[in-house]
Motif scaffolding. Sequence first.
Motif, PDB file in Angstrom:
ATOM      1  N   ARG A  98      25.211  -4.035  64.570  1.00 40.22           N
ATOM      2  CA  ARG A  98      24.683  -3.051  63.619  1.00 40.22           C
ATOM      3  C   ARG A  98      23.561  -2.186  64.179  1.00 40.22           C
ATOM      4  NH1 ARG A  98      22.056  -7.743  60.903  1.00 40.22           N
ATOM      5  NH2 ARG A  98      23.764  -7.775  59.395  1.00 40.22           N
ATOM      6  N   THR A  99      22.958  -2.557  65.294  1.00 36.19           N
ATOM      7  CA  THR A  99      21.807  -1.815  65.813  1.00 36.19           C
ATOM      8  C   THR A  99      22.206  -0.940  66.986  1.00 36.19           C
ATOM      9  OG1 THR A  99      21.222  -3.673  67.241  1.00 36.19           O
ATOM     10  CG2 THR A  99      20.167  -3.576  65.078  1.00 36.19           C
ATOM     11  N   GLY A 100      21.293  -0.017  67.361  1.00 38.18           N
ATOM     12  CA  GLY A 100      21.608   0.903  68.441  1.00 38.18           C
ATOM     13  C   GLY A 100      22.876   1.673  68.121  1.00 38.18           C
ATOM     14  N   ARG A 101      23.718   1.881  69.127  1.00 34.01           N
ATOM     15  CA  ARG A 101      25.042   2.444  68.855  1.00 34.01           C
ATOM     16  C   ARG A 101      25.905   1.308  68.343  1.00 34.01           C
ATOM     17  NH1 ARG A 101      29.059   5.827  72.951  1.00 34.01           N
ATOM     18  NH2 ARG A 101      30.760   6.113  71.441  1.00 34.01           N
ATOM     19  N   PRO A 102      26.359   1.364  67.078  1.00 40.51           N
ATOM     20  CA  PRO A 102      27.119   0.241  66.522  1.00 40.51           C
ATOM     21  C   PRO A 102      28.405   0.009  67.303  1.00 40.51           C
ATOM     22  CG  PRO A 102      26.472   1.806  64.812  1.00 40.51           C
ATOM     23  CD  PRO A 102      26.214   2.467  66.127  1.00 40.51           C
TER      24      PRO A 102
ATOM     25  N   PRO B 207      17.846  16.742  76.412  1.00 44.45           N
ATOM     26  CA  PRO B 207      18.406  15.467  75.963  1.00 44.45           C
ATOM     27  C   PRO B 207      17.395  14.711  75.104  1.00 44.45           C
ATOM     28  CG  PRO B 207      17.631  15.259  78.218  1.00 44.45           C
ATOM     29  CD  PRO B 207      17.333  16.670  77.790  1.00 44.45           C
ATOM     30  N   ILE B 208      17.867  14.169  73.982  1.00 48.79           N
ATOM     31  CA  ILE B 208      16.987  13.385  73.109  1.00 48.79           C
ATOM     32  C   ILE B 208      17.707  12.096  72.736  1.00 48.79           C
ATOM     33  CG2 ILE B 208      15.562  13.363  71.044  1.00 48.79           C
ATOM     34  CD1 ILE B 208      15.761  16.420  70.965  1.00 48.79           C
ATOM     35  N   VAL B 209      17.216  10.980  73.244  1.00 48.06           N
ATOM     36  CA  VAL B 209      17.828   9.682  72.980  1.00 48.06           C
ATOM     37  C   VAL B 209      17.140   9.041  71.784  1.00 48.06           C
ATOM     38  CG1 VAL B 209      18.318   7.373  73.900  1.00 48.06           C
ATOM     39  CG2 VAL B 209      18.424   9.378  75.400  1.00 48.06           C
ATOM     40  N   GLY B 210      17.946   8.622  70.797  1.00 44.84           N
ATOM     41  CA  GLY B 210      17.362   7.942  69.652  1.00 44.84           C
ATOM     42  C   GLY B 210      18.244   8.019  68.423  1.00 44.84           C
TER      43      GLY B 210
ATOM     44  N   GLY C 222      16.868  -7.771  77.115  1.00 39.91           N
ATOM     45  CA  GLY C 222      17.633  -6.752  77.821  1.00 39.91           C
ATOM     46  C   GLY C 222      18.273  -5.719  76.917  1.00 39.91           C
ATOM     47  N   TYR C 223      18.001  -5.832  75.619  1.00 43.69           N
ATOM     48  CA  TYR C 223      18.627  -4.923  74.652  1.00 43.69           C
ATOM     49  C   TYR C 223      17.549  -4.385  73.730  1.00 43.69           C
ATOM     50  CZ  TYR C 223      21.475  -3.358  70.693  1.00 43.69           C
ATOM     51  OH  TYR C 223      22.032  -2.615  69.684  1.00 43.69           O
ATOM     52  N   GLN C 224      17.049  -3.206  74.059  1.00 46.80           N
ATOM     53  CA  GLN C 224      15.998  -2.581  73.257  1.00 46.80           C
ATOM     54  C   GLN C 224      16.347  -1.109  73.029  1.00 46.80           C
ATOM     55  OE1 GLN C 224      13.376  -4.296  71.996  1.00 46.80           O
ATOM     56  NE2 GLN C 224      14.111  -6.179  72.974  1.00 46.80           N
ATOM     57  N   PRO C 225      17.219  -0.833  72.068  1.00 46.00           N
ATOM     58  CA  PRO C 225      17.622   0.567  71.839  1.00 46.00           C
ATOM     59  C   PRO C 225      16.435   1.456  71.487  1.00 46.00           C
ATOM     60  CG  PRO C 225      19.011  -0.960  70.600  1.00 46.00           C
ATOM     61  CD  PRO C 225      17.864  -1.759  71.131  1.00 46.00           C
ATOM     62  N   THR C 226      16.503   2.693  71.980  1.00 45.62           N
ATOM     63  CA  THR C 226      15.490   3.683  71.642  1.00 45.62           C
ATOM     64  C   THR C 226      15.856   4.334  70.311  1.00 45.62           C
ATOM     65  OG1 THR C 226      15.076   4.124  73.974  1.00 45.62           O
ATOM     66  CG2 THR C 226      14.371   5.808  72.406  1.00 45.62           C
ATOM     67  N   HIS C 227      14.907   4.363  69.387  1.00 44.09           N
ATOM     68  CA  HIS C 227      15.195   4.909  68.062  1.00 44.09           C
ATOM     69  C   HIS C 227      14.431   6.205  67.740  1.00 44.09           C
ATOM     70  CE1 HIS C 227      16.626   0.717  67.365  1.00 44.09           C
ATOM     71  NE2 HIS C 227      17.516   1.363  66.658  1.00 44.09           N
ATOM     72  N   ASP C 228      13.240   6.368  68.286  1.00 40.02           N
ATOM     73  CA  ASP C 228      12.354   7.416  67.785  1.00 40.02           C
ATOM     74  C   ASP C 228      12.506   8.760  68.472  1.00 40.02           C
ATOM     75  OD1 ASP C 228      11.285   5.686  65.927  1.00 40.02           O
ATOM     76  OD2 ASP C 228       9.713   4.972  67.281  1.00 40.02           O
ATOM     77  N   GLY C 229      13.015   8.780  69.698  1.00 43.84           N
ATOM     78  CA  GLY C 229      13.139  10.039  70.413  1.00 43.84           C
ATOM     79  C   GLY C 229      11.824  10.475  71.033  1.00 43.84           C
ATOM     80  N   ASN C 230      11.917  11.285  72.064  1.00 40.27           N
ATOM     81  CA  ASN C 230      10.740  11.768  72.771  1.00 40.27           C
ATOM     82  C   ASN C 230      10.145  12.979  72.043  1.00 40.27           C
ATOM     83  OD1 ASN C 230       9.496  13.726  74.885  1.00 40.27           O
ATOM     84  ND2 ASN C 230       9.481  11.729  75.909  1.00 40.27           N
TER      85      ASN C 230
END
Length: 559
Positions: A146-150, A313-316, A178-186
């Motif tokens: 359910r987290t990050g990219r499902p 590019p914006i990851v989150g 080893g699994y810490q998805p980025t959510h907030d964006g730069n």
Amino acid sequence: MRAVDAVIECLKAEGVEVVFGLPGGANLPQYDAFYDAGIRHVLVRHEAGGGHAAAGYAKATGRVGVCFATSGPGATNVVTPIADAMMDSVPTVFITGQVRTDLLGTDGFQETDVVGITMPIVKHSFMIQHPLEIPRAIHEAFHLARTGRPGPVIVDIPTDLARADIPYEPVTDIHLPGYQPTHDGNTKQIRQAAKALASARRPVLYVGGGAINANASEEVRELARLDNFPVTCTLMGLGAFPAPDPQWLGMLGMHGTRTANYAMDEADLIVAIGARFDDRITGKLSEFAPRAKFVHIDIDPAEISKNIPAHIPIVGDAKNIVAKLVKEYRALEGVDHTRLEAWWERIRGWQEKHPLRYEDSEGTEIKPQYLVEALYEATGGDAIVTTDIGQHQMWCAQYFHFDRPRRWLQSGGLGTMGFGLPAAMGAKVGMPDETVICLAGDGSVQMNMQELATCAQDGIDIKIFISNNGYLGMVRQWQELFWDKRYSQVDMGQFPDFVKLADAYGATGFRFENKTTLVDDIKKAIATPGPVMVDVRVTREENVYPMIAPGAAARDMVG
């Protein structure tokens, strides 16, 4: 308690209300635990139906869908639903039985290496090697799904370990270093994106299924309203922005509108939100949007610049990032709010010159496009709609105007025939108060038709409308256009008799052949209690237009 009872406790702790599955030898211990588990179990007729139902449930509700299968063929039968969920980022957990640990590697009865088979098509997999691992593996599976990219996660449990007694304690501290998805964006990149939008004179917001996964539809609408930005959505993104809206360009891509594709071709800035620039969108990659700079917002860093290089590019998480983008845009000073007038004048010209259209029949014959329009009129657009794969799917995307997210449930990336019926079943289980419609083709509906028995037995009230042209329609269209009309193995005849088949399954069957009464006929079918299957006879040889031919550029649409 037994490890299988601990699995049930884990499911309850994760808020699971329903499981789709089928018992077999290797997962018998788990099904013994289901006997008095207090969780609803839907007994499917084929594991593929269970996997697609779990996906339909997840897509409609936003919660994790769960499917159980036994070892060997049970596990291999869910390979397609797993691949489907991976391609479309669907939060699903598949719990499979496995042979006893002393039989692993011996080619024992119904042994398959399901972890090895599915490794390229899962987000993660767990092969249980000790019964004490089971509770944590279940909770970590849900967290990952359910987290990050499902995506889909597998937990494979050998039957002897499932029966073992373990000291069960709830697991509440899920931490995967080893699994810490980025959510907030730069923040700096979001600010750059706001400035780029403010200076763009031909911008387009390009919205994909990731916006729906992130529950970012409201934020997308707010962004669009800031400065009257044009919006287009992918097949998977339909509903993220209301289709009847004046800022809506229609769907883009191979069977999208000319307006959407021409706008992308001439845009100077494209803001991609939860979309991955797949080949059905870009057409000829080297000629895609040649004048544009790209802002790419995606939870998965692997998708950014994979096909099209991103300038910003914006990851989150799309919901967080778009909300921040709105805030940054509002904070800008000196924005020329009249700069898009010429762009909209050009867009309106395309809309007037190239509306979606088809040549209607003169008599009572039902055109497949009209079937979709009649479904829309009969429901007022207030329905959850699934489809299978083919011409009917594209016509539904074109002519059924989705104004909210999670109303349009699709197999997008994998394009799985047989998805629609079980997905509708899962959606109805998750959203019992909604009208749920499956629009299917006469070819694709037969690939998982056995789930009609599941619907009849469990009282799952879905309405199936078969656009029946007696062909594998999309394959026939390609053979007509690109293979000199050499129709090889696409004629399905008129088999089976769907009305009789519906009756045999304990459902209600209808056959509609007259366009003049079709809307009222559809209303009657929807009002009929219980599962309903409707055979709608449509024009045999009708093509989906407009169309970007394979390998062609978007500006070279035909039809």
